[in-house]
Design a protein around this motif. Structure first.
Motif, PDB file in Angstrom:
ATOM      1  N   GLY A  55       5.006  10.571   4.925  1.00 43.20           N
ATOM      2  CA  GLY A  55       5.461   9.750   3.813  1.00 43.20           C
ATOM      3  C   GLY A  55       5.015   8.305   3.961  1.00 43.20           C
ATOM      4  N   LEU A  56       4.990   7.797   5.182  1.00 44.77           N
ATOM      5  CA  LEU A  56       4.562   6.418   5.421  1.00 44.77           C
ATOM      6  C   LEU A  56       3.088   6.207   5.095  1.00 44.77           C
ATOM      7  N   VAL A  57       2.301   7.280   5.192  1.00 43.63           N
ATOM      8  CA  VAL A  57       0.892   7.181   4.772  1.00 43.63           C
ATOM      9  C   VAL A  57       0.832   6.737   3.315  1.00 43.63           C
ATOM     10  N   GLY A  58       1.706   7.316   2.483  1.00 47.78           N
ATOM     11  CA  GLY A  58       1.770   6.913   1.082  1.00 47.78           C
ATOM     12  C   GLY A  58       2.283   5.504   0.921  1.00 47.78           C
ATOM     13  N   LEU A  59       3.285   5.127   1.699  1.00 51.81           N
ATOM     14  CA  LEU A  59       3.860   3.790   1.575  1.00 51.81           C
ATOM     15  C   LEU A  59       2.859   2.707   1.959  1.00 51.81           C
ATOM     16  N   VAL A  60       2.080   2.946   3.012  1.00 55.31           N
ATOM     17  CA  VAL A  60       1.071   1.980   3.443  1.00 55.31           C
ATOM     18  C   VAL A  60       0.034   1.755   2.345  1.00 55.31           C
ATOM     19  N   GLN A  61      -0.337   2.827   1.657  1.00 59.28           N
ATOM     20  CA  GLN A  61      -1.313   2.700   0.573  1.00 59.28           C
ATOM     21  C   GLN A  61      -0.711   2.080  -0.683  1.00 59.28           C
ATOM     22  N   PHE A  62       0.608   2.130  -0.785  1.00 55.14           N
ATOM     23  CA  PHE A  62       1.314   1.568  -1.926  1.00 55.14           C
ATOM     24  C   PHE A  62       1.261   0.039  -1.947  1.00 55.14           C
ATOM     25  N   VAL A  63       1.291  -0.583  -0.785  1.00 51.12           N
ATOM     26  CA  VAL A  63       1.420  -2.037  -0.694  1.00 51.12           C
ATOM     27  C   VAL A  63       0.288  -2.785  -1.407  1.00 51.12           C
ATOM     28  N   PRO A  64      -0.997  -2.473  -1.156  1.00 47.87           N
ATOM     29  CA  PRO A  64      -2.052  -3.224  -1.844  1.00 47.87           C
ATOM     30  C   PRO A  64      -2.013  -3.069  -3.362  1.00 47.87           C
ATOM     31  N   PHE A  65      -1.652  -1.892  -3.859  1.00 47.84           N
ATOM     32  CA  PHE A  65      -1.585  -1.697  -5.304  1.00 47.84           C
ATOM     33  C   PHE A  65      -0.564  -2.641  -5.932  1.00 47.84           C
ATOM     34  N   VAL A  66       0.552  -2.845  -5.251  1.00 42.62           N
ATOM     35  CA  VAL A  66       1.589  -3.723  -5.771  1.00 42.62           C
ATOM     36  C   VAL A  66       1.165  -5.184  -5.699  1.00 42.62           C
ATOM     37  N   LEU A  67       0.587  -5.575  -4.570  1.00 38.65           N
ATOM     38  CA  LEU A  67       0.308  -6.988  -4.336  1.00 38.65           C
ATOM     39  C   LEU A  67      -0.975  -7.482  -5.002  1.00 38.65           C
ATOM     40  N   LEU A  68      -1.951  -6.593  -5.188  1.00 38.61           N
ATOM     41  CA  LEU A  68      -3.289  -7.057  -5.569  1.00 38.61           C
ATOM     42  C   LEU A  68      -3.767  -6.599  -6.937  1.00 38.61           C
ATOM     43  N   SER A  69      -3.081  -5.684  -7.599  1.00 36.84           N
ATOM     44  CA  SER A  69      -3.632  -5.098  -8.821  1.00 36.84           C
ATOM     45  C   SER A  69      -3.920  -6.121  -9.907  1.00 36.84           C
ATOM     46  N   LEU A  70      -3.043  -7.093 -10.106  1.00 33.53           N
ATOM     47  CA  LEU A  70      -3.292  -8.091 -11.143  1.00 33.53           C
ATOM     48  C   LEU A  70      -4.515  -8.933 -10.807  1.00 33.53           C
ATOM     49  N   LEU A  71      -4.707  -9.236  -9.524  1.00 33.10           N
ATOM     50  CA  LEU A  71      -5.897  -9.971  -9.097  1.00 33.10           C
ATOM     51  C   LEU A  71      -7.145  -9.130  -9.312  1.00 33.10           C
ATOM     52  N   VAL A  72      -7.045  -7.831  -9.060  1.00 36.99           N
ATOM     53  CA  VAL A  72      -8.163  -6.915  -9.282  1.00 36.99           C
ATOM     54  C   VAL A  72      -8.614  -6.969 -10.734  1.00 36.99           C
ATOM     55  N   GLY A  73      -7.672  -6.971 -11.663  1.00 40.69           N
ATOM     56  CA  GLY A  73      -8.024  -7.017 -13.078  1.00 40.69           C
ATOM     57  C   GLY A  73      -8.808  -8.264 -13.432  1.00 40.69           C
ATOM     58  N   HIS A  74      -8.445  -9.401 -12.852  1.00 36.68           N
ATOM     59  CA  HIS A  74      -9.183 -10.647 -13.098  1.00 36.68           C
ATOM     60  C   HIS A  74     -10.633 -10.499 -12.645  1.00 36.68           C
ATOM     61  N   PHE A  75     -10.844  -9.912 -11.464  1.00 37.07           N
ATOM     62  CA  PHE A  75     -12.214  -9.733 -10.969  1.00 37.07           C
ATOM     63  C   PHE A  75     -12.974  -8.719 -11.818  1.00 37.07           C
ATOM     64  N   ALA A  76     -12.306  -7.645 -12.250  1.00 38.82           N
ATOM     65  CA  ALA A  76     -12.978  -6.621 -13.046  1.00 38.82           C
ATOM     66  C   ALA A  76     -13.425  -7.143 -14.402  1.00 38.82           C
ATOM     67  N   ASP A  77     -12.691  -8.116 -14.963  1.00 34.56           N
ATOM     68  CA  ASP A  77     -13.061  -8.676 -16.262  1.00 34.56           C
ATOM     69  C   ASP A  77     -14.003  -9.867 -16.152  1.00 34.56           C
ATOM     70  N   GLY A  78     -13.999 -10.562 -15.013  1.00 32.90           N
ATOM     71  CA  GLY A  78     -14.767 -11.794 -14.916  1.00 32.90           C
ATOM     72  C   GLY A  78     -16.005 -11.728 -14.060  1.00 32.90           C
ATOM     73  N   TYR A  79     -16.206 -10.647 -13.322  1.00 35.77           N
ATOM     74  CA  TYR A  79     -17.349 -10.536 -12.418  1.00 35.77           C
ATOM     75  C   TYR A  79     -18.111  -9.250 -12.708  1.00 35.77           C
ATOM     76  N   ASP A  80     -19.307  -9.157 -12.124  1.00 37.07           N
ATOM     77  CA  ASP A  80     -20.137  -7.972 -12.297  1.00 37.07           C
ATOM     78  C   ASP A  80     -19.395  -6.757 -11.756  1.00 37.07           C
ATOM     79  N   ARG A  81     -19.008  -5.853 -12.645  1.00 37.63           N
ATOM     80  CA  ARG A  81     -18.220  -4.699 -12.223  1.00 37.63           C
ATOM     81  C   ARG A  81     -18.992  -3.804 -11.263  1.00 37.63           C
TER      82      ARG A  81
END
Length: 418
Positions: A55-81
């Motif tokens: 279960g912790l394998v899932g939790l470890v992978q959960f953290v970046p999605f929560v912390l970074l997803s909004l930043l990811v969207g900025h890069f996906a819209d503003g930089y060469d995808r």
């Protein structure tokens, strides 16, 4: 996005060079990731024998999605995808090499594996929404629903081959699996580089709170799309059983790594059968009702899997589980990608990935944590029943979603109400 094709024309998706490179890159990346996932799950369970650690394998992978997803969207819209995708795949290749080196030396342990998992999850957090935002610019608008289904079909083919290969190759040791994954990630990054550079992204914006929140703001003003995203969130949170598969394989179905590979591949077999059909004929008409039906079947298949003690029945239940999930994915992705402007598509896809990614990984944690306390059967059974109940709840909470007929919005009363 590329201009629409002339009326009556139906070009082959395989004659679109940009789409072919995209497809190859995605297939190889997903194959490598799935092979790696099987190896990591089995290796951690061998090291610790703990359901909670799975279960912790899932939790470890959960953290970046929560912390970074909004930043990811900025890069996906503003930089060469293409560049973002390439960088992520190269990083995952290097991390696979680190897993191989640590395993070969005998120095890898629980802490190091979780640390590398966190870095892998970070790269995946950037790769997934950027890949989805890249697709609409690669094909004519008129064939986009087919392209989404074809991409999902290829993804499911990779999800079939990856776990099966990972389970079989694990017989030669985890080091061999990780080394091969590194090579596949390298080829995937090369194909991403070959996608033609004329594919457009939105004009670059200054990094700001307003830019980061643009995807959430857009979804808040689109009740149907918000309903689509949140439906997936709650259903997968309860209905996912991926984290429990090593336990079912070893302790309930009495198989080895090969059995785990089959169990992980079974959902993709069902998904591939469905998406292969949808790639030829897009699922148009009564889309809202089809989406709700798919999530209900997803929950019912989870219940059957939970109660099964037969490998054959478990594989059949997981195949139905995968088919229902794939139908939901194609409809959800089609609705989002056809109803979202390119200027905010990356950020909307990042929000969608934040929900889908976090619910998948958090759902794994839920499954593992409940299994640690009540056993794997009870954990899966509660998840399946919960998915069915939540589907019925969402039908009442978001009635406009049930009235959606097709991908492209029209001027009918149901669409205006949505």
């Amino acid at each position: 996005m590329t201009d629409p094709i002339p009326s009556g024309a139906a070009p082959s998706l395989l004659r679109q060079p940009a789409f072919v490179c995209f497809l190859g890159s995605r297939v190889l990346s997903v194959t490598a990731y799935q092979m790696q996932t099987v190896a990591i799950g089995w290796q951690i369970y061998e090291l610790t024998g703990s359901a909670l650690d799975l279960g912790l394998v899932g939790l470890v992978q959960f953290v970046p999605f929560v912390l970074l997803s909004l930043l990811v969207g900025h890069f996906a819209d503003g930089y060469d995808r293409r560049g973002v995708v390439r960088l992520c795949q190269a990083a995952m290749g290097l991390l696979a090499l680190a897993l191989a080196a640590g395993t070969a030396s005998g120095e890898i342990g629980r802490g190091l594996m979780f640390g590398l998992l966190l870095l892998i999850a970070t790269a995946r957090t950037f790769e997934i929404p950027t890949m989805h935002a890249l697709l609409p610019g690669l094909v004519p608008a008129a064939v986009l629903p087919r392209a989404i289904a074809a991409s999902a079909s290829a993804n499911q083919a990779a999800t079939i081959c990856g776990p099966a290969l990972g389970g079989l190759i694990y017989a030669f040791g985890a080091t061999t699996v990780y080394a091969l994954c590194a090579a596949l990630f390298a080829v995937a990054a090369t194909l991403a580089t070959l996608i033609p550079p004329h594919v457009r992204t939105a004009p670059r914006q200054k990094l700001s709170l307003q830019s980061l929140m643009a995807g959430l703001v857009y979804l808040r003003g689109q009740p149907v799309l918000l309903g689509v995203v949140t439906l997936d969130l709650v259903v997968v949170l309860f209905g996912g059983v991926t984290a429990l598969l090593p336990i079912f394989a070893r302790d309930i179905l009495l198989t080895g790594p090969w059995g785990l590979g089959l169990l992980r591949a079974a959902p993709a077999v069902g998904a591939l059968a469905v998406t292969a059909v949808l790639a030829r004929r897009a699922p148009d008409g009564r889309l809202g009702l089809k989406l709700f039906a798919a999530t209900a079947v997803f929950g019912a298949a989870t219940v059957v899997f939970a109660l099964s003690t037969s490998l054959a029945l478990s594989l059949a239940a997981l195949a139905v589980y995968g088919a229902a999930d794939a139908t939901s994915v194609v409809i959800r992705q089609g609705l989002i990608q056809t109803r979202t402007p390119n200027a905010v598509l990356g950020r909307v896809m990042a929000v969608n990935s934040m929900f889908t990614g976090t619910t998948g990984t958090l759902g794994d944690f839920r499954a593992g944590a409940v299994a640690a306390g009540t056993g794997p059967v009870a954990s899966a059974l509660v998840g399946g029943v919960g998915a069915i109940v939540l589907t019925l709840v969402w039908m009442r909470l978001v009635p406009p979603l049930a009235r959606i007929e097709r991908f492209a919005p029209d001027d009918g009363p149901d669409e205006r109400a949505a």
